[in-house]
Design a protein around this motif. Structure first.
Motif, PDB file in Angstrom:
ATOM      1  N   SER A  27      65.156  30.358  38.415  1.00  0.00           N
ATOM      2  CA  SER A  27      65.680  30.898  37.156  1.00  0.00           C
ATOM      3  C   SER A  27      65.218  32.336  36.954  1.00  0.00           C
ATOM      4  O   SER A  27      64.038  32.650  37.118  1.00  0.00           O
ATOM      5  CB  SER A  27      65.223  30.034  35.975  1.00  0.00           C
ATOM      6  N   VAL A  28      66.163  33.205  36.606  1.00  0.00           N
ATOM      7  CA  VAL A  28      65.888  34.626  36.393  1.00  0.00           C
ATOM      8  C   VAL A  28      66.338  35.016  34.990  1.00  0.00           C
ATOM      9  O   VAL A  28      67.518  34.850  34.643  1.00  0.00           O
ATOM     10  CB  VAL A  28      66.609  35.511  37.437  1.00  0.00           C
ATOM     11  N   MET A  29      65.421  35.536  34.189  1.00  0.00           N
ATOM     12  CA  MET A  29      65.747  36.048  32.863  1.00  0.00           C
ATOM     13  C   MET A  29      65.997  37.548  32.970  1.00  0.00           C
ATOM     14  O   MET A  29      65.126  38.301  33.433  1.00  0.00           O
ATOM     15  CB  MET A  29      64.592  35.810  31.887  1.00  0.00           C
ATOM     16  N   LEU A  30      67.185  37.990  32.574  1.00  0.00           N
ATOM     17  CA  LEU A  30      67.503  39.412  32.576  1.00  0.00           C
ATOM     18  C   LEU A  30      66.799  40.099  31.408  1.00  0.00           C
ATOM     19  O   LEU A  30      66.315  39.445  30.482  1.00  0.00           O
ATOM     20  CB  LEU A  30      69.009  39.614  32.480  1.00  0.00           C
ATOM     21  N   ASP A  31      66.752  41.422  31.443  1.00  0.00           N
ATOM     22  CA  ASP A  31      66.118  42.158  30.346  1.00  0.00           C
ATOM     23  C   ASP A  31      67.094  42.376  29.191  1.00  0.00           C
ATOM     24  O   ASP A  31      66.682  42.720  28.077  1.00  0.00           O
ATOM     25  CB  ASP A  31      65.609  43.515  30.838  1.00  0.00           C
ATOM     26  N   TRP A  32      68.382  42.204  29.466  1.00  0.00           N
ATOM     27  CA  TRP A  32      69.429  42.470  28.465  1.00  0.00           C
ATOM     28  C   TRP A  32      70.680  41.767  28.947  1.00  0.00           C
ATOM     29  O   TRP A  32      70.636  41.030  29.947  1.00  0.00           O
ATOM     30  CB  TRP A  32      69.631  43.985  28.330  1.00  0.00           C
ATOM     31  N   PHE A  33      71.817  41.963  28.260  1.00  0.00           N
ATOM     32  CA  PHE A  33      73.062  41.373  28.738  1.00  0.00           C
ATOM     33  C   PHE A  33      73.415  41.956  30.105  1.00  0.00           C
ATOM     34  O   PHE A  33      72.947  43.040  30.474  1.00  0.00           O
ATOM     35  CB  PHE A  33      74.198  41.618  27.742  1.00  0.00           C
ATOM     36  N   VAL A  34      74.239  41.236  30.856  1.00  0.00           N
ATOM     37  CA  VAL A  34      74.590  41.681  32.206  1.00  0.00           C
ATOM     38  C   VAL A  34      75.230  43.062  32.157  1.00  0.00           C
ATOM     39  O   VAL A  34      76.141  43.322  31.371  1.00  0.00           O
ATOM     40  CB  VAL A  34      75.552  40.685  32.880  1.00  0.00           C
ATOM     41  N   ASN A  35      74.745  43.973  33.005  1.00  0.00           N
ATOM     42  CA  ASN A  35      75.288  45.323  33.089  1.00  0.00           C
ATOM     43  C   ASN A  35      75.042  45.847  34.495  1.00  0.00           C
ATOM     44  O   ASN A  35      74.391  45.172  35.311  1.00  0.00           O
ATOM     45  CB  ASN A  35      74.653  46.226  32.015  1.00  0.00           C
ATOM     46  N   PRO A  36      75.564  47.032  34.858  1.00  0.00           N
ATOM     47  CA  PRO A  36      75.434  47.506  36.237  1.00  0.00           C
ATOM     48  C   PRO A  36      73.999  47.630  36.754  1.00  0.00           C
ATOM     49  O   PRO A  36      73.791  47.628  37.973  1.00  0.00           O
ATOM     50  CB  PRO A  36      76.118  48.885  36.184  1.00  0.00           C
ATOM     51  N   ASP A  37      73.000  47.710  35.863  1.00  0.00           N
ATOM     52  CA  ASP A  37      71.609  47.729  36.316  1.00  0.00           C
ATOM     53  C   ASP A  37      71.273  46.457  37.103  1.00  0.00           C
ATOM     54  O   ASP A  37      70.350  46.452  37.924  1.00  0.00           O
ATOM     55  CB  ASP A  37      70.650  47.830  35.126  1.00  0.00           C
ATOM     56  N   HIS A  38      71.999  45.384  36.827  1.00  0.00           N
ATOM     57  CA  HIS A  38      71.724  44.086  37.457  1.00  0.00           C
ATOM     58  C   HIS A  38      72.616  43.823  38.661  1.00  0.00           C
ATOM     59  O   HIS A  38      72.641  42.691  39.175  1.00  0.00           O
ATOM     60  CB  HIS A  38      71.925  42.964  36.435  1.00  0.00           C
ATOM     61  N   ALA A  39      73.334  44.815  39.127  1.00  0.00           N
ATOM     62  CA  ALA A  39      74.335  44.610  40.176  1.00  0.00           C
ATOM     63  C   ALA A  39      73.804  43.878  41.412  1.00  0.00           C
ATOM     64  O   ALA A  39      74.479  42.962  41.904  1.00  0.00           O
ATOM     65  CB  ALA A  39      74.955  45.943  40.577  1.00  0.00           C
ATOM     66  N   PRO A  40      72.635  44.211  41.956  1.00  0.00           N
ATOM     67  CA  PRO A  40      72.185  43.473  43.147  1.00  0.00           C
ATOM     68  C   PRO A  40      72.019  41.979  42.898  1.00  0.00           C
ATOM     69  O   PRO A  40      72.307  41.169  43.790  1.00  0.00           O
ATOM     70  CB  PRO A  40      70.835  44.130  43.470  1.00  0.00           C
ATOM     71  N   LEU A  41      71.604  41.601  41.703  1.00  0.00           N
ATOM     72  CA  LEU A  41      71.448  40.179  41.386  1.00  0.00           C
ATOM     73  C   LEU A  41      72.802  39.494  41.280  1.00  0.00           C
ATOM     74  O   LEU A  41      73.010  38.404  41.830  1.00  0.00           O
ATOM     75  CB  LEU A  41      70.681  40.020  40.066  1.00  0.00           C
TER      76      LEU A  41
END
Length: 313
Positions: A27-41
């Motif tokens: 389980s991975v908690m993002l820092d915010w809503f999905v956005n391009p910063d999270h692209a590799p995930l």
């Protein structure tokens, strides 16, 4: 020959009848809503790279962006997306956290003003209002940037605008904002026909740091899932660099709200900033930034890096 062919068919039938190997859940908690910063995930998930690594990964956006590291520290998730400065501050507060990887290896934070406004240089901020969203690190960052110009925080009026950074600037509530991500706020302002100008901390006396990192509980550092997880993230990062259009298509799949002009611009601006080797660690860089935080009075002592940042074995 017929017997060999028949044996082959039987073997193939047995293989297809076997149950698929169980995937290890993570389980991975993002820092915010999905956005391009999270692209590799997201790309690792959409392209099956996590599955290939024997992992079933869930990506969850938080209700409160301050929660993910605390939830991981409490055992509520395996990994959280966080920030290097925040990690050092939280470790100083004795949260049992450790960095195991990096997503974005350059600062994104910046001080932003209107391009056609009265602030042409940082020293023009004297006597003006500066909006911020998170007290502590952001005003320390601003203070260091001002000091390089012969000013201090006493020369500006700080205004808490919560997360309304661009709106507060566009409405004239403040003359500048600190904490604006250069890959988002600048694009948003450009789209709204009010282009901005950014001043970058790493060019104004602030040591460079990793903006987005991956943290876990200190007692889970040796979890064997993490090495496979980071290898899949690295595979996704390289795929993004090699195939940006195909990667963006995978990123927005099932997420039509991300297929707009702002996110397309942010995607292009974020790509060069992803860590090419997410598992790698620059210990000296972490020490330099911890020393900066100590000099700004945000932590009392500089802890050894291996107490809060590791390379997963």
């Amino acid at each position: 020959m017929k017997h060999l062919f028949a044996a082959g068919l039987i073997a193939a039938g047995l293989m297809t009848s076997l149950p698929a190997l169980a995937q290890d859940k993570l389980s991975v908690m993002l820092d915010w809503f999905v956005n391009p910063d999270h692209a590799p995930l997201v790309v690792a998930q959409e392209k099956g790279f996590f599955k290939d690594a024997g992992l079933e990964v869930t990506l969850t956006a938080p209700a409160d962006p301050n929660d993910p590291p605390k939830l991981v520290a409490a055992g509520g998730a395996d990994i959280a997306v966080s920030y290097q400065p925040q990690l050092i501050l939280q470790v100083a507060e004795e949260l049992p956290l450790v960095r195991i990887g990096t997503l974005v290896s350059t600062p994104l934070n910046s001080v932003v003003v209107l391009r056609d406004g009265p602030v042409k240089m940082l020293k023009d901020l004297k006597g003006r209002k500066v909006g911020y969203s998170i007290a502590g690190f952001e005003d320390a960052l601003l203070g260091a940037m001002l000091e390089k110009q012969g000013l201090s925080l006493k020369d500006v009026e700080l205004v808490n605008v919560n997360f309304s950074l661009s709106p507060s600037l566009l409405s004239g509530q403040v003359d500048a904002v600190v904490g604006a991500f250069r890959n988002f706020e600048l694009n948003q302002m450009e789209i709204e026909k009010h282009p901005g100008r950014a001043f970058y901390p790493e060019e104004e006396g602030v040591p460079p740091y990793d903006e987005l990192i991956l943290v876990t509980r200190k007692d889970k550092t040796n979890d064997p899932r993490f090495k496979r997880f980071l290898a899949a993230v690295e595979r996704a990062t390289l795929y993004i660099l090699n195939h940006p259009e195909e990667s963006q298509a995978a990123f927005v799949k099932g997420r039509p709200e991300l297929n707009d002009e702002l996110n397309r611009r942010a995607w292009a601006d974020t790509l060069p900033r992803f860590a090419h080797s997410p598992a790698a660690l620059d210990a000296e860089r972490y020490t330099r930034f911890a020393e900066f935080l100590k000099a700004r009075g945000l932590i009392k002592a500089v802890a050894p890096v291996d107490q809060y940042a590791v390379v997963v074995k």
